[in-house]
Motif scaffolding. Structure first.
Motif, PDB file in Angstrom:
ATOM      1  N   ILE A   1       2.356  -5.974  -4.889  1.00  0.00           N
ATOM      2  CA  ILE A   1       1.990  -7.248  -4.281  1.00  0.00           C
ATOM      3  C   ILE A   1       3.253  -8.091  -4.143  1.00  0.00           C
ATOM      4  O   ILE A   1       4.089  -8.119  -5.052  1.00  0.00           O
TER       5      ILE A   1
ATOM      6  N   ASN B   1       3.921  -5.194  -9.525  1.00  0.00           N
ATOM      7  CA  ASN B   1       3.496  -3.805  -9.401  1.00  0.00           C
ATOM      8  C   ASN B   1       2.509  -3.530 -10.525  1.00  0.00           C
ATOM      9  O   ASN B   1       2.783  -3.833 -11.686  1.00  0.00           O
TER      10      ASN B   1
ATOM     11  N   SER C   1      -7.101 -14.229  -4.209  1.00  0.00           N
ATOM     12  CA  SER C   1      -7.486 -13.029  -3.469  1.00  0.00           C
ATOM     13  C   SER C   1      -8.594 -13.302  -2.454  1.00  0.00           C
ATOM     14  O   SER C   1      -8.692 -12.602  -1.452  1.00  0.00           O
TER      15      SER C   1
ATOM     16  N   TYR D   1      -2.448   2.509  -7.751  1.00  0.00           N
ATOM     17  CA  TYR D   1      -1.218   1.713  -7.797  1.00  0.00           C
ATOM     18  C   TYR D   1      -1.311   0.608  -6.757  1.00  0.00           C
ATOM     19  O   TYR D   1      -1.846   0.803  -5.672  1.00  0.00           O
ATOM     20  N   MET D   2      -0.745  -0.544  -7.085  1.00  0.00           N
ATOM     21  CA  MET D   2      -0.762  -1.671  -6.156  1.00  0.00           C
ATOM     22  C   MET D   2       0.535  -2.449  -6.294  1.00  0.00           C
ATOM     23  O   MET D   2       0.941  -2.795  -7.401  1.00  0.00           O
TER      24      MET D   2
ATOM     25  N   HIS E   1      -7.587   2.699  -5.045  1.00  0.00           N
ATOM     26  CA  HIS E   1      -6.179   2.963  -5.356  1.00  0.00           C
ATOM     27  C   HIS E   1      -5.945   2.964  -6.865  1.00  0.00           C
ATOM     28  O   HIS E   1      -6.710   2.371  -7.626  1.00  0.00           O
TER      29      HIS E   1
ATOM     30  N   GLY F   1      -5.411  -5.226  -8.218  1.00  0.00           N
ATOM     31  CA  GLY F   1      -4.418  -6.130  -7.649  1.00  0.00           C
ATOM     32  C   GLY F   1      -4.313  -7.438  -8.385  1.00  0.00           C
ATOM     33  O   GLY F   1      -4.527  -7.508  -9.595  1.00  0.00           O
TER      34      GLY F   1
ATOM     35  N   THR G   1      -5.676  -7.606  -3.231  1.00  0.00           N
ATOM     36  CA  THR G   1      -6.424  -6.582  -3.967  1.00  0.00           C
ATOM     37  C   THR G   1      -6.778  -5.449  -3.008  1.00  0.00           C
ATOM     38  O   THR G   1      -6.897  -5.647  -1.799  1.00  0.00           O
ATOM     39  N   LYS G   2      -6.960  -4.256  -3.589  1.00  0.00           N
ATOM     40  CA  LYS G   2      -7.334  -3.074  -2.814  1.00  0.00           C
ATOM     41  C   LYS G   2      -8.437  -2.333  -3.538  1.00  0.00           C
ATOM     42  O   LYS G   2      -8.644  -2.515  -4.737  1.00  0.00           O
TER      43      LYS G   2
END
Length: 144
Positions: free
Chosen positions: A105, A56, A89, A102-103, A100, A67, A96-97
């Motif tokens: 995985i 996280n 990735s 927050y991520m 955002h 990410g 990955t985003k």
């Protein structure tokens, strides 16, 4: 003399208490940069030896890229560990985003029950002013 010995005793007891606090397998790292506020990570296993890596990542703001750049899983063979699986990735775009703050995985790998594993995760947070990467290493666990 009694004041000095009480202070020393209090210092020793404080040090013992700090050392006796249990270390969690799910650790939170403090804020490290203008881009990464905090991150957590864990490596878990089930009875069949399936390994699950969880990460996280919380950025300081909305990022253009956020990410994990890479997740590597290491397996112990005798006295040393070697990398048995790499998630990048480029091959796994969901790691990955964009847009955002927050991520979360997750990645899985089928390990061998009884063998020891750990994971190394390279995290990234990037916006139009710059970027930062951090590496997080989980504690070793025994699969199964």
């Amino acid at each position: 003399m009694k004041k000095v010995s009480r202070r020393v005793l209090a210092l020793i007891l404080s040090a013992i208490m700090l050392c006796s606090i249990g270390v969690s397998a799910y650790a939170i790292e403090p804020r490290y940069s203008e881009y990464i506020n905090s991150y957590t990570g864990a490596l878990n296993t089930d009875s069949s030896g399936k390994l699950s890596v969880y990460v996280n990542l919380l950025a300081t703001g909305v990022m253009t890229r956020l990410g994990a750049e890479k997740i590597r899983i290491f397996e112990k063979n005798g006295t040393y560990y070697s990398c048995v699986k790499t998630f990048e990735s480029e091959d796994y775009p969901a790691m990955t985003k964009s847009g955002h703050r927050y991520m979360g995985i997750a990645a899985t790998y089928q390990g061998t029950p009884g063998k020891s594993y750990y994971a190394v995760i390279t995290l990234v947070a990037e916006d139009n002013t710059g970027s930062d990467t951090r590496t997080y290493t989980t504690r070793p666990i025994t699969a199964g």
